[in-house]
Design a protein around this motif. Structure first.
Motif, mmCIF file in Angstrom:
data_model
loop_
_atom_site.group_PDB
_atom_site.id
_atom_site.type_symbol
_atom_site.label_atom_id
_atom_site.label_comp_id
_atom_site.label_asym_id
_atom_site.label_seq_id
_atom_site.Cartn_x
_atom_site.Cartn_y
_atom_site.Cartn_z
ATOM 1 N N GLN A 82 28.683 42.528 -21.665
ATOM 2 C CA GLN A 82 28.916 43.291 -20.451
ATOM 3 C C GLN A 82 28.181 44.630 -20.439
ATOM 4 O O GLN A 82 28.100 45.280 -19.399
ATOM 5 N N GLU B 193 28.174 39.302 -16.969
ATOM 6 C CA GLU B 193 29.620 39.133 -17.093
ATOM 7 C C GLU B 193 30.020 38.573 -18.449
ATOM 8 O O GLU B 193 31.047 38.961 -19.012
ATOM 9 N N GLY C 275 26.693 38.488 -12.708
ATOM 10 C CA GLY C 275 27.424 38.813 -11.506
ATOM 11 C C GLY C 275 26.491 38.828 -10.314
ATOM 12 O O GLY C 275 25.267 38.698 -10.444
#
Length: 734
Positions: free
Chosen positions: A198, A120, A144
Motif C-alpha cells: 500500500q 491496494e 485502486g
C-alpha cells in the motif's frame, strides 16, 4: 461575314491557347512538384481509430487523435511530415526520409493512456480484473481506481542521475488539480508502513505498469510529495526513456488506433523510378514524334508541337492543384502522352476522308469538317476514360489514386490541346495547302482498306467462336492456376531487397524457409532484386528475413517494406470488385444513352472479355494482382471502350447516310474506315508502353505489360466480339 467570324473564332482560340501556355510556363518555373514517398523515399502509415469504452471513434475524436499524433511526429524530428484525415476514422501519416520505421511506428501507434493508481494489495495467482496487473518484476498487484490521467501532465523529460551506475528515468511535472491530487495520492501511501504494497504508487501506460515505486520514508503521512514533480524510474535504456517522455509529453490518444497499412520506400528506389519514367517519357515521345512526322509530314510536325504543349499543360495542371506525383502517377503521365495522339489522329484521318471524298475541296474546309466529324468520337472516347479515372480516384487509395488523378488531367489536357491548340496551329499552317501537308494523300493503310470487302462480318458466329476459344484459355488459367493476389488484397508484408548480383529465387526461398518462414513467397524483381511476400510479421522478423536473403545472395539492401492489415486487404479486395463492376455498368449506361442499347451491350461484352483475357494472361504468367495492376485493368477498360466507341460512332453515321445497307455491312465498313486511325493510334501508344516495359521493372513493367496486352486485345475484340455481338443483337432484337 462567315469568313470574318471564322477569323475571329481563330483569334479567340489563339488568345486562350497563349494564356494557358503562359500560365503553364509560369507554374513550371515557380512551383516545385510534390513527390510521393515512392519517389523520394520514406514511410507511410495508415491508421484507423477504434472505439474505446468511453469514446466513439467519430470524425471529432479522429481529429483530436491526429493532433496528438502530430505532436509525437514533431518530437521525432521528421522533416516535412504530412498527417491528414481520410474519411471519418482514418489518418494517413507520411514521414519522408524515415527508412527504419520500427521506432516511428511504435511511437505513433501507441495509445499512451497514462494513469496513476494507488496499490491496494499483492494479488493472488487466480485474481482477475482490469486492475490486476504485473509490475516490472512480474509481481501481480491489485490497483485502486485511477487518481488522475496523463491529461494532468504539464511536461516530461528523460535524464539520468549523476551517481555511477544510475539508470535512466523520466521526470514528470504536473499541473492544476493533478498537482494536488498527486500530493493526496502520495500522502495516503505514506501512511502505510515501509515495505508494504500500500506504500507504492503505480504508474500505468496502456494497461501496463511501467513503474510502481515505494514512497520515500521522508514523505510525511497526509502531506505527500509537494512541488508537483516526480520521477518515473525503471529498467529504462536511454532510448526507452526518451520515447516514454515523448509519449507522455505529446499526450494520450483520445481513442486507440490500429495500423492498417505501412509502406517504406528506399530513396534509391525512388530515384530509379524517376529516372526510369523520365527516360521512358523521352524515348516514347521521341519515337511517337518521328512516327507522326513520317506518316503525316507537316501536319505531323504540328501534332508534335501540340504534343509537347500537352505534356507541359498536363504537368502544370498537376502542379496547380497540388497533386502528389507517385510512381503510378508518373506512369499515367507517360501513358497519357501516347493517349493524346488518339484524338489528333482521329482529326487527321477524318480530314483526309473529307478532302479525298469531295471534288474541289479546300484543305481548310476539309480541316473544319474533319474537326466537326471527329468531335463526337473524341468526346465519347474521352468521357469513357474519365469514368475509369473517376472510379480510380473514388475507390482506390494511395499511389493508385494518384494514377486516377493523372489520367483524368491527361484526358482533359488532351481535349484542350486537340480541339483548341492543334486546331489553331493547323488552320495557320494549312491555310494555303502546303505541298507537304500530309493530309491530301492516301496512306498505305487507307489504300489497303479500299480494296477490302466490307461484308467480312456477315457470319458473326464464326468470329465469336474464335473469341470464345481464346476466352476459354484465359478462364482455364483463372480456374486452374488461380490468381496470385498481392498483399493489398490479402493482407501481409512485402519486403524488397537489392542484391549484389542476379538473385536466385530458389536459393533465397530455401534460406527464408530455414529462417522460420516456410510460407513466404519469393520472386525475382528485376536483374538484381528480390521480393519476399509473407503473412503479417512481428517487429524483429523483417530483419531475420533480410539476414536470410543476404546469406543466400551475398548481401541485401532493403528497398521497400509494405504492410497491409487483414481488414484493409479485405476492404481493398471488395473495392476492386466494386470498381470493376461499376466501370462496366457506367460504360453500359453512357453508351446506351449515346448510342443504341444494343451497341452499348456489345461494347460491354467485348470489354468484359478484354478484362478476363488480361486476368488470364497474368494468371498464366504468375504475375501478382496488386493495386497498380488494378489501375492498368481499369485503363484497359477505357482503351477497349475507346476503340468500340470510334467504330460504333461511324456505324451510327453510316446508318443515317445509307439506311438500306445490311447492318453487318455497315459495321464492316465502319471497322475498315476507322482502321487507319486504329493502326496509327495503336503504334503511337505502343512506343510509349514498350519504353515503359523495357526500361522499367517490377510493378512498372507489369503495368506496361498489362496495358500492351490490353491494347492488342481491345483492338481485336472490337472486330471479333463487339461487332459480331452487335450484329446478332440487331438481327434478333429489332
Amino acid at each position: 461575314m462567315p469568313r470574318t467570324n471564322a477569323r475571329r473564332g481563330l483569334r479567340g482560340r489563339a488568345v486562350v491557347c497563349l494564356a494557358v501556355l503562359a500560365a503553364s510556363v509560369y507554374l513550371l518555373l515557380t512551383t516545385a512538384p510534390r513527390l510521393g514517398l515512392d519517389l523520394r523515399g520514406g514511410t507511410q502509415v495508415v491508421l484507423q481509430t477504434r472505439d474505446s469504452p468511453t469514446t466513439k471513434a467519430d470524425a471529432e475524436a479522429t481529429d483530436r487523435t491526429l493532433e496528438s499524433l502530430r505532436r509525437r511526429v514533431d518530437a521525432l524530428g521528421v522533416a516535412e511530415p504530412t498527417l491528414v484525415r481520410s474519411g471519418d476514422n482514418r489518418i494517413i501519416v507520411e514521414l519522408p526520409g524515415v527508412q527504419d520505421p520500427a521506432k516511428a511506428v511504435e511511437v505513433i501507434g501507441r495509445t499512451a493512456q497514462l494513469s496513476f493508481h494507488p496499490v491496494e494489495a499483492v494479488a493472488g495467482p487466480d485474481a482477475q480484473g482490469d486492475l490486476v496487473l504485473p509490475d516490472d518484476t512480474g509481481q501481480r498487484l491489485r490497483l485502486g481506481p485511477a487518481a488522475f490521467t496523463g491529461e494532468g501532465v504539464d511536461d516530461a523529460s528523460h535524464g539520468t542521475d549523476t551517481q555511477p551506475g544510475a539508470g535512466w528515468h523520466v521526470a514528470v511535472r504536473f499541473r492544476g488539480d493533478a498537482e494536488r491530487t498527486w500530493e493526496q495520492l502520495t500522502g495516503q501511501a505514506a501512511c502505510s508502513p515501509a515495505g508494504s504494497p500500500q506504500r507504492r504508487v503505480a504508474i500505468v501506460l496502456d494497461q501496463k505498469i511501467i513503474s510502481s515505486p515505494q514512497v520515500d520514508p521522508s514523505v510525511r503521512c497526509g502531506v505527500g510529495i509537494i512541488g508537483g514533480t516526480t520521477q518515473i524510474t525503471g529498467r529504462f535504456s536511454q532510448t526507452e526513456a526518451a520515447d516514454l517522455a515523448l509519449l507522455i509529453k505529446a499526450g494520450a490518444l483520445p481513442v486507440p488506433v490500429e495500423i492498417l497499412e505501412q509502406r517504406t520506400i528506399g530513396a534509391t528506389l525512388g530515384a530509379q523510378a524517376i529516372d526510369t519514367s523520365a527516360r521512358a517519357a523521352i524515348i516514347g515521345l521521341a519515337l511517337t514524334a518521328v512516327f507522326l512526322v513520317v506518316v503525316y509530314w507537316l501536319a505531323g510536325a504540328v501534332a508534335v508541337l501540340a504534343l509537347l504543349a500537352y505534356a507541359l499543360i498536363s504537368y502544370a495542371a498537376l502542379l496547380a492543384i497540388g497533386a502528389t506525383l507517385t510512381l503510378p502517377g508518373l506512369a499515367g503521365l507517360v501513358l497519357a502522352i501516347g493517349m493524346a495522339v488518339d484524338a489528333t489522329v482521329l482529326v487527321f484521318e477524318r480530314t483526309r476522308e473529307e478532302y479525298l471524298g469531295r471534288r474541289r475541296s479546300s484543305l481548310p474546309g476539309a480541316l473544319e469538317r474533319g474537326f466537326g466529324g471527329a468531335l463526337p468520337a473524341i468526346v465519347d472516347s474521352n468521357v469513357t476514360t474519365l469514368i475509369a479515372g473517376g472510379l480510380l480516384f473514388w475507390l482506390a487509395s494511395g499511389p493508385v489514386q494518384g494514377f486516377g488523378v493523372t489520367l483524368a488531367i491527361g484526358v482533359l489536357a488532351s481535349l484542350f490541346t486537340t480541339l483548341m491548340l492543334t486546331r489553331v496551329l493547323l488552320m495557320v499552317t494549312m491555310s494555303r495547302k502546303p505541298p507537304l501537308s500530309g493530309l491530301v494523300h492516301e496512306g498505305a493503310v487507307r489504300r489497303w482498306v479500299a480494296r477490302q470487302n466490307p461484308g467480312f462480318l456477315s457470319r458473326p458466329k464464326r468470329w465469336l467462336t474464335v473469341a470464345g476459344c481464346t476466352l476459354a484459355v484465359a478462364l482455364a488459367g483463372l480456374l486452374v492456376a488461380g490468381p496470385n493476389l498481392g498483399v493489398e488484397f490479402t493482407g501481409g508484408r512485402v519486403l524488397e531487397y537489392s542484391t549484389p548480383a542476379a538473385a536466385n529465387p530458389d536459393q533465397i526461398r530455401a534460406a527464408v524457409a530455414d529462417a522460420g518462414f516456410p510460407r513466404a513467397v519469393v520472386q525475382a524483381s528485376g536483374d538484381s532484386a528480390v521480393t519476399v511476400r509473407t503473412e503479417p510479421l512481428e517487429q524483429q522478423q523483417p530483419e531475420q528475413i533480410r539476414v536470410a536473403v543476404a546469406s543466400a545472395a551475398g548481401g541485401a539492401t532493403q528497398l521497400r517494406d509494405e504492410q497491409i492489415g487483414p481488414s484493409l486487404g479485405t476492404e481493398l479486395r471488395v473495392k476492386a470488385v466494386i470498381a470493376l463492376g461499376l466501370a462496366v455498368l457506367a460504360q453500359l449506361a453512357y453508351l446506351a444513352i449515346r448510342f443504341d442499347w444494343r451497341l452499348g451491350l456489345a461494347t460491354v461484352v467485348a470489354l468484359a472479355q478484354d478484362v478476363l483475357l488480361v486476368l488470364g494472361l497474368f494468371t498464366w504468367l504468375g504475375k501478382t494482382f496488386d493495386g497498380v495492376f488494378l489501375a492498368a485493368l481499369l485503363t484497359v477498360i477505357g482503351y477497349s471502350v475507346n476503340d468500340s466507341v470510334v467504330v460504333f460512332d461511324r456505324v451510327r453515321e453510316l446508318r443515317k447516310a445509307r439506311p438500306g445497307d445490311p447492318f453487318s455491312r455497315s459495321v464492316g465498313s465502319a471497322v475498315l474506315q476507322t482502321l487507319p486511325r486504329t493502326v496509327n493510334t495503336g503504334i503511337g501508344v505502343l512506343f510509349v508502353l514498350t519504353a515503359l516495359l523495357v526500361l522499367g521493372d517490377g510493378s512498372l513493367a507489369d503495368f506496361a505489360l498489362a496495358l500492351l496486352f490490353g491494347l492488342v486485345v481491345g483492338t481485336v475484340s472490337t472486330v471479333a466480339t463487339a461487332g459480331p455481338v452487335a450484329i446478332l443483337l440487331h438481327r434478333r432484337v429489332t
